[in-house]
Enzyme design. Structure first.
Site, PDB file in Angstrom:
ATOM      1  N   HIS A   1       0.843  -1.208   0.000  1.00 13.15           N
ATOM      2  CA  HIS A   1       0.000   0.000   0.000  1.00 13.15           C
ATOM      3  C   HIS A   1       0.876   1.255   0.000  1.00 13.15           C
ATOM      4  O   HIS A   1       0.367   2.368   0.065  1.00 13.15           O
ATOM      5  CB  HIS A   1      -0.871   0.051   1.262  1.00 13.15           C
ATOM      6  CG  HIS A   1      -2.003  -0.935   1.289  1.00 13.15           C
ATOM      7  ND1 HIS A   1      -2.772  -1.222   0.198  1.00 13.15           N
ATOM      8  CD2 HIS A   1      -2.506  -1.683   2.314  1.00 13.15           C
ATOM      9  CE1 HIS A   1      -3.703  -2.110   0.532  1.00 13.15           C
ATOM     10  NE2 HIS A   1      -3.551  -2.409   1.808  1.00 13.15           N
TER      11      HIS A   1
ATOM     12  N   SER B   1     -15.976   1.486   1.999  1.00 11.45           N
ATOM     13  CA  SER B   1     -15.371   0.171   2.199  1.00 11.45           C
ATOM     14  C   SER B   1     -14.398   0.219   3.382  1.00 11.45           C
ATOM     15  O   SER B   1     -14.393  -0.660   4.242  1.00 11.45           O
ATOM     16  CB  SER B   1     -14.646  -0.238   0.913  1.00 11.45           C
ATOM     17  OG  SER B   1     -14.119  -1.517   1.030  1.00 11.45           O
TER      18      SER B   1
HETATM   19  P1  A3P Z   1     -16.512  -3.398  -0.727  1.00  8.80           P
HETATM   20  O1  A3P Z   1     -16.185  -3.113   0.702  1.00  8.80           O
HETATM   21  O2  A3P Z   1     -17.020  -2.194  -1.455  1.00  8.80           O
HETATM   22  O3  A3P Z   1     -17.392  -4.584  -0.906  1.00  8.80           O
HETATM   23  P2  A3P Z   1      -9.120  -4.640  -0.875  1.00  8.80           P
HETATM   24  O4  A3P Z   1      -9.076  -6.006  -1.411  1.00  8.80           O
HETATM   25  O5  A3P Z   1      -8.174  -3.723  -1.563  1.00  8.80           O
HETATM   26  O6  A3P Z   1      -9.037  -4.619   0.601  1.00  8.80           O
HETATM   27  O7  A3P Z   1     -10.547  -4.054  -1.294  1.00  8.80           O
HETATM   28  C1  A3P Z   1     -11.702  -4.602  -0.721  1.00  8.80           C
HETATM   29  C2  A3P Z   1     -12.868  -4.336  -1.625  1.00  8.80           C
HETATM   30  O8  A3P Z   1     -12.809  -5.216  -2.759  1.00  8.80           O
HETATM   31  C3  A3P Z   1     -14.173  -4.684  -0.908  1.00  8.80           C
HETATM   32  O9  A3P Z   1     -15.125  -3.787  -1.472  1.00  8.80           O
HETATM   33  C4  A3P Z   1     -14.393  -6.110  -1.321  1.00  8.80           C
HETATM   34  O10 A3P Z   1     -15.718  -6.559  -1.177  1.00  8.80           O
HETATM   35  C5  A3P Z   1     -13.955  -6.057  -2.777  1.00  8.80           C
HETATM   36  N1  A3P Z   1     -13.559  -7.364  -3.307  1.00  8.80           N
HETATM   37  C6  A3P Z   1     -12.945  -8.376  -2.665  1.00  8.80           C
HETATM   38  N2  A3P Z   1     -12.756  -9.415  -3.481  1.00  8.80           N
HETATM   39  C7  A3P Z   1     -13.276  -9.074  -4.677  1.00  8.80           C
HETATM   40  C8  A3P Z   1     -13.387  -9.751  -5.924  1.00  8.80           C
HETATM   41  N3  A3P Z   1     -12.948 -10.984  -6.088  1.00  8.80           N
HETATM   42  N4  A3P Z   1     -13.963  -9.090  -6.946  1.00  8.80           N
HETATM   43  C9  A3P Z   1     -14.429  -7.825  -6.786  1.00  8.80           C
HETATM   44  N5  A3P Z   1     -14.362  -7.145  -5.621  1.00  8.80           N
HETATM   45  C10 A3P Z   1     -13.782  -7.748  -4.571  1.00  8.80           C
END
Ligand code: A3P
Length: 303
Positions: free
Chosen positions: A111, A141
């Protein structure tokens, strides 16, 4: 009392907000000790922009000749275990020298904002895959995620508090907009080194972007693979619907470090575009959109 990674109030370090005991410590250690190779590929993103999704896609693309889709490691392994998260993982769980024994091409995630990356990463010729997302959805999120992973004794943040801090840039690895701008500028200078992706575009046209990702990683799909449906298999394997319903992601935990243990299910919330509409007032929406417009004005970033 140790309060854990994300519950530490971030401190400002070279223009960026980092949690002092872990992320900041990690950044400094990496700056001193990381030895990148030109073959490394680093997935970089601000929090909650789609790292989990991209991680699984990159892992599945890179290792597709090794595994059968019916017994793929991603069916049994938490998404964050498939390759190291540089800034919060390795320095507490493993000595940094462990990275030296990983075979090339190595995949990493981070990050860390572009301006704080170790020189080894920016000068080695290694590649970056960067993903960003509508800041309104990032805020929602992240707000929900932080309230889920905080120690019980700490109060939950209200959306108003989370919003104010986010708008002021006070957010782990933030300000959000500077994070995006750092990688955007670098991608303009060296497009062959940085693939700049947007969550919303990938959600809308996954087939287009997975092919672009595979090509960028030096692992393009052959015509034969396309005919055999390998591309669709990977998309299905890494889809929100599939991953969020796996046993390992319903009950498993991810131990990033001694102070940061997160239930895998917290990485899968809704996986949708536009959930901000359920949480932000019109005034909040307008304020974030205005900041985005001002910050990205004249950059060419497609908002
Ligand atoms: P939301 O909280 O809007 O649902 P990161 O992985 O960078 O921590 O980001 C998390 C966000 O990506 C969350 O969004 C999560 O639900 C979503 N996410 C996780 N896996 C995913 C996937 N396979 N495809 C699309 N979105 C995904």
């Amino acid at each position: 009392k140790e309060r854990g990674w994300m519950s530490e109030h971030p401190v400002r370090y070279q223009g960026c907000w980092l949690s002092p005991k872990s992320a900041l410590k990690g950044v400094i250690l990496l700056q001193n000790h990381l030895r990148n190779r030109p073959t490394d590929i680093i997935l970089a993103a601000f929090m909650k922009c789609g790292t989990t999704w991209l991680r699984t896609l990159m892992f599945a693309i890179m290792n597709r000749s090794l595994y059968d889709f019916s017994s793929h490691p991603l069916l049994k392994t938490g998404p964050h275990d498939c390759f190291p998260f540089l800034d919060a993982y390795i320095y507490e769980n493993y000595p940094i020298t462990d990275l030296e024994v990983l075979p090339s091409p190595r995949l990493f995630a981070t990050h860390i904002p572009y301006t704080l990356l170790p020189e080894s990463a920016t000068a080695s010729g290694c590649k970056f895959v960067y993903i960003w997302r509508d800041p309104k959805d990032v805020l929602i999120s992240k707000w929900q995620f932080m309230n889920k992973i905080k120690p019980e004794e700490l109060p939950s943040l209200s959306i108003r508090e989370a919003f104010e801090m986010f708008c002021q840039g006070i957010s782990h690895y933030g300000p959000f907009w500077d994070h995006v701008l750092g990688y955007w500028k670098a991608s303009q200078e060296s497009p062959e080194m940085i693939l700049f992706l947007k969550y919303e575009e990938m959600k809308r046209e996954p087939l287009v972007y997975i092919k672009r990702l595979a090509e960028f990683m030096g692992q393009p799909f052959s015509l034969e693979e396309e005919k055999e449906g390998v591309v669709q298999e990977i998309l299905k394997l890494c889809s929100f619907e599939n991953l969020s319903n796996l046993e390992v992601n319903k009950i498993g935990v991810q131990k990033f470090s001694n102070v940061l243990v997160v239930n895998n299910r917290e990485f899968f919330r809704k996986g949708q575009i536009g959930d901000w509409e359920n949480h932000l007032t019109d005034e909040m929406k307008e304020r974030i959109d205005q900041i985005t417009e001002d910050k990205f004005k004249d950059t060419g970033i497609d908002i």
